[in-house]
Write a protein that holds these residues in place. Structure first.
Motif, PDB file in Angstrom:
ATOM      1  N   HIS A   1       0.872  -1.179   0.000  1.00  0.00           N
ATOM      2  CA  HIS A   1       0.000   0.000   0.000  1.00  0.00           C
ATOM      3  C   HIS A   1       0.906   1.226   0.000  1.00  0.00           C
ATOM      4  O   HIS A   1       1.235   1.790   1.044  1.00  0.00           O
ATOM      5  CB  HIS A   1      -0.909  -0.021   1.232  1.00  0.00           C
TER       6      HIS A   1
ATOM      7  N   SER B   1      -2.461  -2.071  -3.569  1.00  0.00           N
ATOM      8  CA  SER B   1      -3.816  -1.719  -3.141  1.00  0.00           C
ATOM      9  C   SER B   1      -4.127  -0.231  -3.237  1.00  0.00           C
ATOM     10  O   SER B   1      -5.247   0.180  -2.959  1.00  0.00           O
ATOM     11  CB  SER B   1      -4.033  -2.184  -1.693  1.00  0.00           C
ATOM     12  N   THR B   2      -3.166   0.588  -3.619  1.00  0.00           N
ATOM     13  CA  THR B   2      -3.384   2.034  -3.660  1.00  0.00           C
ATOM     14  C   THR B   2      -4.108   2.443  -4.938  1.00  0.00           C
ATOM     15  O   THR B   2      -3.747   1.998  -6.031  1.00  0.00           O
ATOM     16  CB  THR B   2      -2.044   2.784  -3.576  1.00  0.00           C
TER      17      THR B   2
ATOM     18  N   SER C   1      -8.431   4.671  -1.512  1.00  0.00           N
ATOM     19  CA  SER C   1      -7.298   3.778  -1.281  1.00  0.00           C
ATOM     20  C   SER C   1      -7.466   2.990   0.013  1.00  0.00           C
ATOM     21  O   SER C   1      -7.146   1.793   0.077  1.00  0.00           O
ATOM     22  CB  SER C   1      -5.990   4.574  -1.234  1.00  0.00           C
TER      23      SER C   1
ATOM     24  N   LEU D   1      -7.665  -0.940   0.433  1.00  0.00           N
ATOM     25  CA  LEU D   1      -6.751  -1.660   1.317  1.00  0.00           C
ATOM     26  C   LEU D   1      -7.517  -2.623   2.215  1.00  0.00           C
ATOM     27  O   LEU D   1      -7.109  -3.778   2.399  1.00  0.00           O
ATOM     28  CB  LEU D   1      -5.949  -0.667   2.160  1.00  0.00           C
TER      29      LEU D   1
END
Length: 232
Positions: A43, A61-62, A71, A75
């Motif tokens: 992340h 995951s961003t 984001s 996450l």
């Protein structure tokens, strides 16, 4: 001593030079070679391409900025998915692994011998390390393991972090004039086993590096924590 991250004065701009990226990539590669993970979630912001080059299977995951609402939602979803796909680990097994990592970080492979088959008593950070019912070390708020005489004997037999002294029983701290030889990995602050011809006579913290202990005739070499008692 290991300082927490807040004590480091490292400005973060988000702009990574090639040299900085190369350092991160090299360190990350070395880290994953010695540490096994079932999955990696990255992340990150500007650092994401650097990590992805080293770990192409890492889940990014961003969405835009790491702390944006989108984001953070992504996450949460990613962690739920990844956590659901791996087997759970018991609290005891995880704690034992964490203590093993501390021992290996501090004492190298000899640290793994120190905690092999050990049981742990207490609440972190104050944890006693026992083998066969005998305490070999203690983890405290300073973030490292402190040896007992039994723990020093384990390191001595592993031929690691030892200091060879003249034939005397330490009744206080040990000075360089009494040191014959020392293991080359010893640095100031390291936990050490003090021995004479194989018999561990004390344990404590090194005040000098191994070369200074051998070369100097003055100065404190070891701050002794435990020592053999004199016979009656």
């Amino acid at each position: 001593r290991f300082h927490p991250a807040r004590d480091y004065d490292i400005p973060v701009t988000g702009d990574w030079s090639r040299d900085e990226a190369a350092i991160v990539a090299e360190d990350l590669s070395a880290f994953v070679e010695t540490n096994r993970y079932d999955a990696v979630v990255a992340h990150l912001g500007a650092e994401a391409p650097i990590v992805h080059d080293v770990l192409p299977d890492a889940v990014l995951s961003t969405k835009d900025h790491p702390t944006s609402e989108d984001s953070l939602v992504a996450l949460t979803r990613t962690l739920d998915q990844v956590a659901g796909s791996v087997r759970s680990v018991s609290k005891g097994a995880r704690f034992a692994e964490e203590m093993s990592n501390i021992a290996r970080f501090q004492l190298g492979d000899a640290g793994l011998d120190l905690v092999e088959g050990a049981t742990f008593r207490g609440r972190f950070p104050d944890v006693r390390v026992l083998r066969g019912g005998e305490q070999v070390a203690m983890h405290t708020t300073r973030g490292m393991l402190s040896l007992t005489l039994a723990g020093g004997d384990i390191l001595s037999k592993r031929d690691a972090y030892w200091i060879e002294i003249e034939d005397f029983l330490p009744v206080g701290n040990i000075f360089a004039v009494g040191v014959r030889d020392a293991a080359h990995e010893i640095r100031p602050g390291d936990e050490v086993a003090v021995r004479h011809e194989g018999e561990v006579r004390a344990v404590g913290a090194a005040r000098l590096g191994w070369r200074e202990m051998k070369d100097l005739r003055r100065g404190e070499a070891v701050h002794v924590r435990h020592g053999l008692e004199r016979p009656p």
